[in-house]
Each structure stands twice: as C-alpha cells, then as structure tokens.
Design a protein around this motif. Structure first.
Motif, PDB file in Angstrom:
ATOM      1  N   CYS A   1      53.474  -6.929   6.316  1.00 43.23           N
ATOM      2  CA  CYS A   1      52.502  -7.682   7.111  1.00 43.23           C
ATOM      3  C   CYS A   1      53.119  -8.922   7.756  1.00 43.23           C
ATOM      4  O   CYS A   1      52.481  -9.971   7.869  1.00 43.23           O
ATOM      5  CB  CYS A   1      51.295  -8.077   6.250  1.00 43.23           C
TER       6      CYS A   1
ATOM      7  N   CYS B   1      46.372  -5.114   7.129  1.00 39.32           N
ATOM      8  CA  CYS B   1      46.913  -6.435   6.795  1.00 39.32           C
ATOM      9  C   CYS B   1      45.901  -7.507   7.180  1.00 39.32           C
ATOM     10  O   CYS B   1      45.939  -8.034   8.294  1.00 39.32           O
ATOM     11  CB  CYS B   1      48.230  -6.686   7.537  1.00 39.32           C
ATOM     12  N   ARG B   2      45.017  -7.850   6.278  1.00 34.32           N
ATOM     13  CA  ARG B   2      44.032  -8.897   6.572  1.00 34.32           C
ATOM     14  C   ARG B   2      44.692 -10.268   6.595  1.00 34.32           C
ATOM     15  O   ARG B   2      44.159 -11.212   7.173  1.00 34.32           O
ATOM     16  CB  ARG B   2      42.897  -8.868   5.551  1.00 34.32           C
ATOM     17  N   ASP B   3      45.855 -10.395   5.973  1.00 35.82           N
ATOM     18  CA  ASP B   3      46.662 -11.611   6.026  1.00 35.82           C
ATOM     19  C   ASP B   3      48.006 -11.254   6.634  1.00 35.82           C
ATOM     20  O   ASP B   3      48.659 -10.299   6.189  1.00 35.82           O
ATOM     21  CB  ASP B   3      46.857 -12.212   4.638  1.00 35.82           C
ATOM     22  N   GLN B   4      48.445 -12.003   7.649  1.00 30.41           N
ATOM     23  CA  GLN B   4      49.680 -11.689   8.357  1.00 30.41           C
ATOM     24  C   GLN B   4      50.523 -12.939   8.567  1.00 30.41           C
ATOM     25  O   GLN B   4      49.985 -14.020   8.807  1.00 30.41           O
ATOM     26  CB  GLN B   4      49.360 -11.043   9.717  1.00 30.41           C
ATOM     27  N   GLN B   5      51.846 -12.767   8.484  1.00 28.08           N
ATOM     28  CA  GLN B   5      52.783 -13.861   8.730  1.00 28.08           C
ATOM     29  C   GLN B   5      53.209 -13.805  10.188  1.00 28.08           C
ATOM     30  O   GLN B   5      53.811 -12.825  10.631  1.00 28.08           O
ATOM     31  CB  GLN B   5      54.004 -13.739   7.819  1.00 28.08           C
TER      32      GLN B   5
ATOM     33  N   ARG C   1      50.493 -18.569   9.570  1.00 30.40           N
ATOM     34  CA  ARG C   1      49.876 -17.348   9.070  1.00 30.40           C
ATOM     35  C   ARG C   1      48.486 -17.187   9.679  1.00 30.40           C
ATOM     36  O   ARG C   1      47.868 -18.159  10.109  1.00 30.40           O
ATOM     37  CB  ARG C   1      49.739 -17.380   7.540  1.00 30.40           C
TER      38      ARG C   1
ATOM     39  N   SER D   1      44.746 -15.112   8.614  1.00 31.46           N
ATOM     40  CA  SER D   1      44.140 -14.461   7.449  1.00 31.46           C
ATOM     41  C   SER D   1      42.672 -14.160   7.692  1.00 31.46           C
ATOM     42  O   SER D   1      42.082 -14.611   8.684  1.00 31.46           O
ATOM     43  CB  SER D   1      44.292 -15.350   6.217  1.00 31.46           C
ATOM     44  N   GLY D   2      42.078 -13.381   6.765  1.00 28.76           N
ATOM     45  CA  GLY D   2      40.680 -13.020   6.862  1.00 28.76           C
ATOM     46  C   GLY D   2      40.342 -12.279   8.132  1.00 28.76           C
ATOM     47  O   GLY D   2      39.281 -12.481   8.725  1.00 28.76           O
TER      48      GLY D   2
ATOM     49  N   SER E   1      41.364 -16.545  10.607  1.00 27.48           N
ATOM     50  CA  SER E   1      41.766 -17.940  10.419  1.00 27.48           C
ATOM     51  C   SER E   1      43.246 -18.103  10.720  1.00 27.48           C
ATOM     52  O   SER E   1      44.064 -17.261  10.336  1.00 27.48           O
ATOM     53  CB  SER E   1      41.500 -18.395   8.979  1.00 27.48           C
TER      54      SER E   1
END
Length: 285
Positions: A128, A187-191, A197, A199-200, A225
């Motif tokens: 992710c 991938c609800r959270d990604q870098q 980042r 997220s959500g 976010s």
C-alpha cells in the motif's frame, strides 16, 4: 497489487453496484476530519471554469461546484486520426493536458519535485505504498504535476496534483478506473511519500449517464484523510476517463480550508483537463 485476471473480471455493472453502495458511505460523511465531501460534476458542455481573482481555484459554473451538471446529448467522441499511437505523440498530448501550477491559480507554485519522472507511472504496491514504475505495455505516456498554494491568512499550504495517462486502448483506460475503485478497498491506508499518508479511504464510481455524470465516459471519486505531521486534513482524488485518456486530480487539504473549497478546486482542475482533451483530440458530439 490487483492481478490482471481480477481486473479483467471487473465490468461496468460491477462498478455501478459499487457506486450505489459507496454513495451511502460518501454521502454519510466518510470524509476526512469528520467533514463531508460531495463529488464534483464538471460539465463537458459548459467548461468555463476559471481561477478566482484571489488565486484560489473556483468553478464559475455553480452547478459544477455544487455537484450538478449540464447535460450533453451524446458522449464525447475523439477524432480517430488524432488519437496518439506512439510514445512521443502520447507524451505531447499529456503535456498539453496536464495542469501547470499557474493553471490552478495565480498564487500557486511548483512543489519539489515539480513533476513525475518521465517514462513512469504511479503504482500502488502490495504494501500500500505509492511508487513510480516503468510504463506498462498498455500505457503510452503518463505525466503528473505537483503544485502548491503557500499558506497565508491563517491557512496552511494546499498541495495538489494533476495527472494524465494516455493508454493504448479504451479497455486499458477502463481497467485503470476499475483498479482505482478497488484500491480504496484493498488499501484503506496508503503511503504517498515518506512523510505523507492518506487513510480511511472510500471510493465511488459513476459511469457516463449515471449520478449526473455527463462529462466523462467513467469517473471515480475517492475521499479520506490526509496525514502529515499530527493533524489530519481532508483528502480527495478524482479520476475521469474520456476514451483512452484518463485524468486524475488529488487535493490534500490544509489548515483553514473547508471541504467545499477542496471540492471546487478538484472540480475546476478536472473540468479544465477534460476540456483540453476534447480540444486536442477534436472530437465531435
């Protein structure tokens, strides 16, 4: 990564079902920082959006800013003779369409880096994380431009991205939209970068003729976010397809910005690039 077989199995009816399910999430307030984010609906038949005098992007079409649209009789059709068939032709189209900093507004400047590495495309890897990878065989050219509006008047620095990808076929471009829709689920959270980042995440698809989409063959809205430092801000990513060309806009919220300002910024940028595609490819309705 979503394997090719899974991507091929993804069809418009599947995305329409996901759109209906995702709409409840998005309308229910699954935006960053506890706020709601409504999707833009730029009109291909009335694209006269311009930056506001203050330098902040704003659509002059109030319907587009509010989520409405002006109907087109038929979808856009490109002139087959003008469709790029080689890498250099596709690169020229991408550079003509992608937004430079000043196109966002007079106060915008280039980020560092200002643009993506030539000959690469953004890919969300198995961990992710967003990476730049060499162009796959289905992509002729891809270009991303990174801009920002420096903080002033109690507001933080607003970061935005405009991207254009020219595919070898309509099917290849359609698969990018399918993959984009799935990535928020995978991938609800990604870098994004080392210190950034998102997220959500939640996403919703709107094919042409559904949900007020009269501006593109297909579109996907993703919200969530944006996290840099300790303060979450609103984030939105809009992707749209006209034929074999896809355009994408991301807006990373900042201190002092309301969600409707981010919506107008994204709507203005998407509208402008879609209009440029029509101008460059000389389609007839």
């Amino acid at each position: 990564m979503v394997d090719n077989a899974r991507r091929r199995r993804t069809t418009w009816p599947v995305r329409a079902a996901a759109s209906a399910a995702g709409a409840a999430l998005l309308v229910g307030g699954c935006g960053a920082g506890g706020g709601k984010a409504a999707g833009p609906s730029p009109s291909a038949s009335g694209r006269s959006a311009t930056p506001s005098p203050s330098g902040s992007p704003a659509a002059t079409q109030s319907a587009a800013a509010a989520g409405g649209s002006t109907a087109k009789a038929t979808p856009f059709k490109a002139d087959p003779a003008k469709l790029p068939r080689t890498g250099p032709q596709a690169e020229a189209l991408a550079q003509a369409v992608v937004l430079q900093p000043q196109a966002w507004g007079s106060d915008f400047r280039a980020q560092r880096p200002a643009a993506s590495t030539p000959g690469t495309v953004a890919v969300l890897d198995a961990e992710c994380r967003w990476q730049r990878r060499p162009l796959p065989s289905t992509v002729l050219a891809s270009s991303s431009r990174y801009s920002e509006q420096p903080g002033r008047g109690g507001k933080g620095t607003l970061k935005v991205t405009a991207a254009v990808t020219v595919h070898t076929s309509v099917r290849a471009a359609d698969e990018q939209l399918a993959t984009t829709l799935e990535e928020a689920l995978r991938c609800r959270d990604q870098q994004v970068r080392t210190d950034e980042r998102i997220s959500g995440l939640a996403s919703v698809a709107t094919p042409y003729g559904q949900g007020g989409n009269t501006y593109a063959d297909d579109s996907v809205l993703e919200i969530g976010s944006y996290l840099t430092g300790n303060t979450p801000q609103s984030y939105r990513w809009n992707v749209a397809r006209l034929g074999s060309v896809t355009v994408a806009v991301s807006v990373m919220g900042a201190r002092g910005y309301k969600d409707d300002e981010l919506t107008r910024a994204a709507s203005y940028a998407l509208t402008t690039m879609l209009s440029r595609i029509e101008s460059e490819l000389g389609g007839k309705n």
